[in-house]
Design a protein around this motif. Structure first.
Motif, PDB file in Angstrom:
ATOM      1  N   VAL A  30      16.623 -12.728 -20.431  1.00  0.00           N
ATOM      2  CA  VAL A  30      15.228 -12.911 -20.049  1.00  0.00           C
ATOM      3  C   VAL A  30      14.561 -13.489 -21.294  1.00  0.00           C
ATOM      4  O   VAL A  30      14.622 -12.903 -22.362  1.00  0.00           O
ATOM      5  CB  VAL A  30      14.567 -11.581 -19.618  1.00  0.00           C
ATOM      6  CG1 VAL A  30      13.089 -11.777 -19.358  1.00  0.00           C
ATOM      7  CG2 VAL A  30      15.272 -11.020 -18.394  1.00  0.00           C
ATOM      8  N   THR A  31      13.965 -14.670 -21.175  1.00  0.00           N
ATOM      9  CA  THR A  31      13.513 -15.425 -22.332  1.00  0.00           C
ATOM     10  C   THR A  31      11.992 -15.457 -22.405  1.00  0.00           C
ATOM     11  O   THR A  31      11.321 -15.654 -21.394  1.00  0.00           O
ATOM     12  CB  THR A  31      14.052 -16.868 -22.252  1.00  0.00           C
ATOM     13  OG1 THR A  31      15.464 -16.824 -22.056  1.00  0.00           O
ATOM     14  CG2 THR A  31      13.755 -17.641 -23.511  1.00  0.00           C
ATOM     15  N   VAL A  32      11.477 -15.263 -23.626  1.00  0.00           N
ATOM     16  CA  VAL A  32      10.041 -15.382 -23.887  1.00  0.00           C
ATOM     17  C   VAL A  32       9.829 -16.751 -24.528  1.00  0.00           C
ATOM     18  O   VAL A  32      10.396 -17.042 -25.579  1.00  0.00           O
ATOM     19  CB  VAL A  32       9.535 -14.268 -24.818  1.00  0.00           C
ATOM     20  CG1 VAL A  32       8.044 -14.443 -25.078  1.00  0.00           C
ATOM     21  CG2 VAL A  32       9.831 -12.901 -24.235  1.00  0.00           C
ATOM     22  N   GLU A  42      10.778 -16.536 -18.799  1.00  0.00           N
ATOM     23  CA  GLU A  42      11.755 -17.294 -18.015  1.00  0.00           C
ATOM     24  C   GLU A  42      12.883 -16.345 -17.629  1.00  0.00           C
ATOM     25  O   GLU A  42      13.524 -15.738 -18.486  1.00  0.00           O
ATOM     26  CB  GLU A  42      12.295 -18.455 -18.844  1.00  0.00           C
ATOM     27  CG  GLU A  42      13.251 -19.353 -18.089  1.00  0.00           C
ATOM     28  CD  GLU A  42      13.696 -20.511 -18.953  1.00  0.00           C
ATOM     29  OE1 GLU A  42      13.121 -21.605 -18.799  1.00  0.00           O
ATOM     30  OE2 GLU A  42      14.609 -20.311 -19.769  1.00  0.00           O
ATOM     31  N   LEU A  43      13.109 -16.222 -16.336  1.00  0.00           N
ATOM     32  CA  LEU A  43      14.138 -15.329 -15.823  1.00  0.00           C
ATOM     33  C   LEU A  43      15.469 -16.070 -15.718  1.00  0.00           C
ATOM     34  O   LEU A  43      15.492 -17.290 -15.540  1.00  0.00           O
ATOM     35  CB  LEU A  43      13.712 -14.784 -14.463  1.00  0.00           C
ATOM     36  CG  LEU A  43      12.398 -14.006 -14.479  1.00  0.00           C
ATOM     37  CD1 LEU A  43      11.971 -13.647 -13.070  1.00  0.00           C
ATOM     38  CD2 LEU A  43      12.525 -12.765 -15.332  1.00  0.00           C
ATOM     39  N   PHE A  72       6.110  -7.915 -12.905  1.00  0.00           N
ATOM     40  CA  PHE A  72       7.294  -7.785 -13.753  1.00  0.00           C
ATOM     41  C   PHE A  72       7.146  -8.650 -15.008  1.00  0.00           C
ATOM     42  O   PHE A  72       7.394  -8.196 -16.121  1.00  0.00           O
ATOM     43  CB  PHE A  72       8.543  -8.189 -12.965  1.00  0.00           C
ATOM     44  CG  PHE A  72       9.806  -8.131 -13.777  1.00  0.00           C
ATOM     45  CD1 PHE A  72      10.442  -6.930 -14.007  1.00  0.00           C
ATOM     46  CD2 PHE A  72      10.347  -9.290 -14.319  1.00  0.00           C
ATOM     47  CE1 PHE A  72      11.606  -6.878 -14.759  1.00  0.00           C
ATOM     48  CE2 PHE A  72      11.507  -9.244 -15.071  1.00  0.00           C
ATOM     49  CZ  PHE A  72      12.136  -8.033 -15.298  1.00  0.00           C
ATOM     50  N   GLU A  73       6.720  -9.900 -14.835  1.00  0.00           N
ATOM     51  CA  GLU A  73       6.545 -10.801 -15.974  1.00  0.00           C
ATOM     52  C   GLU A  73       5.466 -10.284 -16.923  1.00  0.00           C
ATOM     53  O   GLU A  73       5.611 -10.370 -18.142  1.00  0.00           O
ATOM     54  CB  GLU A  73       6.210 -12.213 -15.490  1.00  0.00           C
ATOM     55  CG  GLU A  73       7.382 -12.907 -14.840  1.00  0.00           C
ATOM     56  CD  GLU A  73       7.035 -14.253 -14.230  1.00  0.00           C
ATOM     57  OE1 GLU A  73       5.830 -14.548 -14.049  1.00  0.00           O
ATOM     58  OE2 GLU A  73       7.970 -15.005 -13.931  1.00  0.00           O
ATOM     59  N   ASP A  78       3.785  -7.891 -22.007  1.00  0.00           N
ATOM     60  CA  ASP A  78       3.097  -6.827 -22.742  1.00  0.00           C
ATOM     61  C   ASP A  78       4.047  -6.110 -23.700  1.00  0.00           C
ATOM     62  O   ASP A  78       3.685  -5.810 -24.839  1.00  0.00           O
ATOM     63  CB  ASP A  78       2.456  -5.824 -21.787  1.00  0.00           C
ATOM     64  CG  ASP A  78       1.255  -6.390 -21.053  1.00  0.00           C
ATOM     65  OD1 ASP A  78       0.714  -7.428 -21.499  1.00  0.00           O
ATOM     66  OD2 ASP A  78       0.867  -5.802 -20.023  1.00  0.00           O
ATOM     67  N   ALA A  79       5.274  -5.846 -23.237  1.00  0.00           N
ATOM     68  CA  ALA A  79       6.267  -5.201 -24.099  1.00  0.00           C
ATOM     69  C   ALA A  79       6.604  -6.110 -25.281  1.00  0.00           C
ATOM     70  O   ALA A  79       6.770  -5.630 -26.414  1.00  0.00           O
ATOM     71  CB  ALA A  79       7.523  -4.877 -23.301  1.00  0.00           C
ATOM     72  N   TYR A  80       6.681  -7.420 -25.047  1.00  0.00           N
ATOM     73  CA  TYR A  80       6.956  -8.355 -26.139  1.00  0.00           C
ATOM     74  C   TYR A  80       5.825  -8.345 -27.166  1.00  0.00           C
ATOM     75  O   TYR A  80       6.069  -8.316 -28.372  1.00  0.00           O
ATOM     76  CB  TYR A  80       7.156  -9.775 -25.605  1.00  0.00           C
ATOM     77  CG  TYR A  80       7.192 -10.809 -26.705  1.00  0.00           C
ATOM     78  CD1 TYR A  80       8.305 -10.939 -27.520  1.00  0.00           C
ATOM     79  CD2 TYR A  80       6.086 -11.617 -26.966  1.00  0.00           C
ATOM     80  CE1 TYR A  80       8.334 -11.855 -28.558  1.00  0.00           C
ATOM     81  CE2 TYR A  80       6.104 -12.538 -27.993  1.00  0.00           C
ATOM     82  CZ  TYR A  80       7.225 -12.653 -28.778  1.00  0.00           C
ATOM     83  OH  TYR A  80       7.247 -13.550 -29.815  1.00  0.00           O
ATOM     84  N   LEU A  81       4.591  -8.357 -26.703  1.00  0.00           N
ATOM     85  CA  LEU A  81       3.452  -8.357 -27.620  1.00  0.00           C
ATOM     86  C   LEU A  81       3.424  -7.085 -28.465  1.00  0.00           C
ATOM     87  O   LEU A  81       3.120  -7.134 -29.661  1.00  0.00           O
ATOM     88  CB  LEU A  81       2.145  -8.547 -26.848  1.00  0.00           C
ATOM     89  CG  LEU A  81       1.958  -9.931 -26.212  1.00  0.00           C
ATOM     90  CD1 LEU A  81       0.727  -9.939 -25.311  1.00  0.00           C
ATOM     91  CD2 LEU A  81       1.874 -11.019 -27.261  1.00  0.00           C
TER      92      LEU A  81
END
Length: 95
Positions: A30-32, A42-43, A72-73, A78-81
């Motif tokens: 799963v790409t940020v 991007e899934l 989901f995205e 939010d988890a990435y931030l």
């Protein structure tokens, strides 16, 4: 849902995520992305060449509707931030 990120310093790719859906069930890649200063998720997709010599793509993760996909995205974003707040990007310049 447990999400782990790893840094990628390649073009528009900010990070890749490994998501644990259940006990021992993971999804990779799963790409940020950072396109024009906007974060996008991007899934993963399966790509194959069909009999007509055209490339075809199948989504690995499917959702009941667009609202579930958007939620989901947003959860991944939010988890990435939050992860990025704790793990600052280190830029290395060579002279």
């Amino acid at each position: 849902m447990n999400i782990r990120f790893r840094d990628v310093s390649s073009g528009i790719v900010e990070a890749r995520a490994v998501i644990e859906f259940g006990n021992g069930v993971y999804i990779n890649e799963v790409t940020v992305l950072n396109r024009e200063n906007k974060l996008e998720i991007e899934l993963p997709q399966k790509a194959f060449k069909g009999k007509d010599s055209k490339m075809h793509y199948i989504d690995i993760i499917t959702f009941e509707n667009e609202d579930k996909k958007t939620l989901f995205e947003l959860e991944v974003k939010d988890a990435y931030l939050e992860w990025r707040k704790e793990n600052k990007k280190v830029l290395i310049y060579e002279a």
